[in-house]
Design a protein around this motif. Structure first.
Motif, mmCIF file in Angstrom:
data_model
loop_
_atom_site.group_PDB
_atom_site.id
_atom_site.type_symbol
_atom_site.label_atom_id
_atom_site.label_comp_id
_atom_site.label_asym_id
_atom_site.label_seq_id
_atom_site.Cartn_x
_atom_site.Cartn_y
_atom_site.Cartn_z
ATOM 1 N N VAL A 11 1.025 -1.229 -0.119
ATOM 2 C CA VAL A 11 0.040 -0.102 0.026
ATOM 3 C C VAL A 11 0.961 1.185 0.054
ATOM 4 N N ASN A 12 1.779 1.247 0.697
ATOM 5 C CA ASN A 12 2.795 2.323 0.767
ATOM 6 C C ASN A 12 3.632 2.582 -0.469
ATOM 7 N N THR A 13 3.705 1.663 -1.262
ATOM 8 C CA THR A 13 4.419 1.689 -2.605
ATOM 9 C C THR A 13 3.345 2.073 -3.566
ATOM 10 N N LEU A 14 2.026 1.875 -3.273
ATOM 11 C CA LEU A 14 1.049 2.423 -4.210
ATOM 12 C C LEU A 14 0.785 3.869 -4.155
ATOM 13 N N TYR A 15 0.912 4.297 -2.726
ATOM 14 C CA TYR A 15 0.679 5.788 -2.695
ATOM 15 C C TYR A 15 1.939 6.562 -3.091
ATOM 16 N N GLU A 16 3.210 6.038 -3.036
ATOM 17 C CA GLU A 16 4.230 6.679 -3.629
ATOM 18 C C GLU A 16 4.031 6.726 -5.339
ATOM 19 N N ILE A 17 3.439 5.574 -5.755
ATOM 20 C CA ILE A 17 3.262 5.740 -7.164
ATOM 21 C C ILE A 17 2.337 6.936 -7.610
ATOM 22 N N LEU A 18 1.316 6.896 -6.646
ATOM 23 C CA LEU A 18 0.178 8.251 -6.988
ATOM 24 C C LEU A 18 0.807 9.545 -6.783
ATOM 25 N N GLU A 19 1.856 9.551 -5.584
ATOM 26 C CA GLU A 19 2.649 10.820 -5.306
ATOM 27 C C GLU A 19 3.306 11.248 -6.847
ATOM 28 N N ALA A 40 -6.622 10.554 -18.249
ATOM 29 C CA ALA A 40 -6.715 9.176 -19.035
ATOM 30 C C ALA A 40 -5.065 8.793 -19.091
ATOM 31 N N GLU A 41 -4.111 9.725 -19.147
ATOM 32 C CA GLU A 41 -2.830 9.124 -19.386
ATOM 33 C C GLU A 41 -2.491 8.949 -18.006
ATOM 34 N N LYS A 42 -2.826 9.736 -16.915
ATOM 35 C CA LYS A 42 -2.133 9.382 -15.526
ATOM 36 C C LYS A 42 -2.600 7.953 -14.904
ATOM 37 N N ILE A 43 -4.283 7.999 -15.043
ATOM 38 C CA ILE A 43 -4.803 6.577 -14.796
ATOM 39 C C ILE A 43 -4.090 5.288 -15.258
ATOM 40 N N GLU A 44 -3.869 5.334 -16.596
ATOM 41 C CA GLU A 44 -3.043 4.511 -17.404
ATOM 42 C C GLU A 44 -1.858 4.038 -16.799
ATOM 43 N N LYS A 45 -1.141 4.911 -16.565
ATOM 44 C CA LYS A 45 0.188 5.058 -15.631
ATOM 45 C C LYS A 45 0.306 4.245 -14.367
ATOM 46 N N VAL A 46 -0.861 4.864 -13.670
ATOM 47 C CA VAL A 46 -1.004 4.166 -12.270
ATOM 48 C C VAL A 46 -1.379 2.477 -12.594
ATOM 49 N N ALA A 47 -2.309 2.298 -13.245
ATOM 50 C CA ALA A 47 -2.929 0.914 -13.520
ATOM 51 C C ALA A 47 -1.538 0.010 -13.983
ATOM 52 N N MET A 48 -0.663 0.877 -14.717
ATOM 53 C CA MET A 48 0.490 0.043 -15.244
ATOM 54 C C MET A 48 1.531 -0.443 -14.235
ATOM 55 N N GLU A 49 1.911 0.752 -13.672
ATOM 56 C CA GLU A 49 2.963 0.359 -12.544
ATOM 57 C C GLU A 49 2.338 -0.150 -11.457
ATOM 58 N N ALA A 50 1.269 -0.149 -11.030
ATOM 59 C CA ALA A 50 0.512 -0.926 -9.881
ATOM 60 C C ALA A 50 0.467 -2.490 -10.174
ATOM 61 N N SER A 51 0.417 -2.683 -11.447
ATOM 62 C CA SER A 51 -0.111 -4.017 -11.949
ATOM 63 C C SER A 51 0.857 -4.994 -11.531
ATOM 64 N N GLY A 52 2.102 -4.548 -11.166
ATOM 65 C CA GLY A 52 3.387 -5.596 -10.555
ATOM 66 C C GLY A 52 2.940 -5.939 -9.246
ATOM 67 N N ILE A 53 2.201 -5.128 -8.523
ATOM 68 C CA ILE A 53 1.841 -5.573 -7.216
ATOM 69 C C ILE A 53 0.497 -6.019 -6.785
ATOM 70 N N PHE A 54 -0.377 -5.332 -7.503
ATOM 71 C CA PHE A 54 -1.872 -5.940 -7.511
ATOM 72 C C PHE A 54 -2.545 -6.405 -8.813
ATOM 73 N N ASP A 55 -3.729 -6.931 -8.616
ATOM 74 C CA ASP A 55 -4.391 -7.124 -9.579
ATOM 75 C C ASP A 55 -5.384 -5.796 -9.805
ATOM 76 N N VAL A 56 -5.419 -5.144 -10.863
ATOM 77 C CA VAL A 56 -6.126 -3.813 -10.880
ATOM 78 C C VAL A 56 -7.203 -3.831 -11.697
#
Length: 422
Positions: free
Chosen positions: A329-337, A361-377
């Protein structure tokens, strides 16, 4: 001493500038510092100049800027006659500041050029207003705010150097008030130690007014707008929206946090520190009481309604059915930041984390891509986030009728509902 701030809509035509003069006539013999914004839509026009210049389209940038020049010179012909030549020369000096830059090639970051170009809007409008008022025998002194507000060089989001700014305002503004009752300056802009123009970010003109009020110990600040005051909802969302006569600093900050288009929190803090009342009044129907914002907590506020449309719900689910907590979760919030996107609503379940955000759109796509290594999105788009402060059951039912509620959070004062159309 009072501080008045006039926004772009209040000065975007000769008739509106005449109306400003009528307002000031009602405050004769009072000391007033007047903060002026760029004329309505002018900041947008100057942004287009900057974009063309930075894209290497010099001819387009100069053509767009020529149109801005002619708009101001045409307005000046209506507003000023006796001092027309002097006023024209002052405008030409500001035009030249921008044109010198537009003839160069961009070698610095975009935000630097943005501030050097966009600052012209406030300088031009305030010059025209000052000359017009003097011609109408509403005597005033004009001063370049860049000689007063010292900032760092974080272009487009400059931070004020309070000790230097305080010293400059006390040294230069107080003597002017010994010569005149009215001093005119600009909102939104300042300058760095290198004398480069800077801008103060969102709602920068309101913030400028608050800074002056704080340093000058003003008795009040009045923001003149094209609305009756602060409403409990956008009338486009709620046709029966009503004006709120009194609000607290804290309530306004809460409203802004949830997305209401009211006063920016950074404007409130300098006023709150010295308990200076903030009035929001209509320049069109100035006999109306408007809204006053103070440290008092008024009772019996109406439900305050804020809609944020075009929302996306992102669901982050652990891949191995472990609890969603700790390092992932901490990593996810770092991604958002890092991506600079702010959650508007979050909710935890055992193995899932739900986050509602603006659908960029471009930010949401980036979040999904970077978080997909940790979570199912998973994503759901086209949602609306409704916030009601001081809610009643009647309002909740009325505003969620024929909607499917996706997420809901409730405290004693506030309910937030993420919903989709049925």
């Amino acid at each position: 001493m009072k501080v008045f701030k006039f926004g772009g809509a209040s000065i975007n035509s000769f008739e509106r500038i005449q109306n400003l003069a009528t307002i000031l006539e009602e405050y004769k013999n009072e000391k007033i510092l007047i903060v002026i914004s760029a004329m309505g839509k002018m900041t947008n026009a100057l942004e287009k100049v900057t974009e063309a210049f930075y894209s290497g389209k010099k001819a387009d940038a100069l053509r767009l800027f020529e149109k801005i020049k002619q708009n101001h010179l045409t307005l000046l012909k209506y507003a000023v006659t006796q001092q027309w030549e002097a006023a024209t020369n002052d405008l030409l000096n500001f035009f030249t500041e921008v044109e010198w830059l537009l003839h160069d090639k961009p070698v610095k970051e975009y935000n630097y050029y943005y501030d050097q170009v966009v600052c012209a809007g406030e300088l031009l409008s305030s010059t025209i207003v000052s000359y017009f008022l003097n011609e109408e025998k509403i005597l005033n002194k004009w001063i370049d705010v860049r000689d007063l507000l010292r900032t760092d060089n974080t272009f487009r989001e400059a931070v004020i150097d309070w000790p230097v700014t305080r010293q400059k305002i006390e040294e230069k503004i107080l003597p002017l008030f010994r010569e005149t009752d009215l001093v005119i300056t600009q909102g939104f802009i300042g300058s760095s130690n290198e004398n480069e123009s800077t801008t103060l970010g969102r709602e920068g003109s309101d913030y400028t007014a608050a800074v002056f009020a704080n340093i000058l110990n003003a008795e009040s600040v009045t923001i003149w707008k094209d609305v009756e005051g602060v409403m409990n909802a956008d009338p486009k969302d709620l046709p029966g929206a009503v004006n709120i006569p009194e609000l607290s600093y804290k309530e306004v900050i809460e409203m802004a946090y949830y997305g209401a288009q009211v006063i920016h929190p950074k404007t409130i803090k300098p006023l709150q520190n010295k308990n200076i009342p903030l009035h929001v009044k209509s320049f069109i129907e100035r006999q109306l009481p408007g809204t006053v914002i103070t440290g008092k907590n008024p009772h019996h506020l109406p439900p305050i309604i804020v809609y944020k449309r075009n929302q996306v719900l992102m669901t982050f689910e652990s891949k191995d059915f472990s609890f969603v907590e700790g390092k992932p979760v901490n990593t996810l919030y770092e991604i958002l930041e890092d991506i600079k996107i702010k959650p508007n609503l979050t909710q935890n379940a055992a193995i899932s984390l739900y986050i509602c955000m603006d659908d960029v759109a471009e930010k949401i796509e980036k979040v999904a891509m970077e978080a997909s290594g940790i979570f199912d999105v998973q994503l759901e788009k086209n949602l609306t986030l409704l916030t009601i402060r001081h809610y009643t059951a009647e309002f909740i039912n009325k505003l969620t009728e024929n909607k499917t509620i996706v997420l809901q959070q409730k405290t004693a004062n506030t309910i937030q509902v993420l919903m989709r159309e049925i």
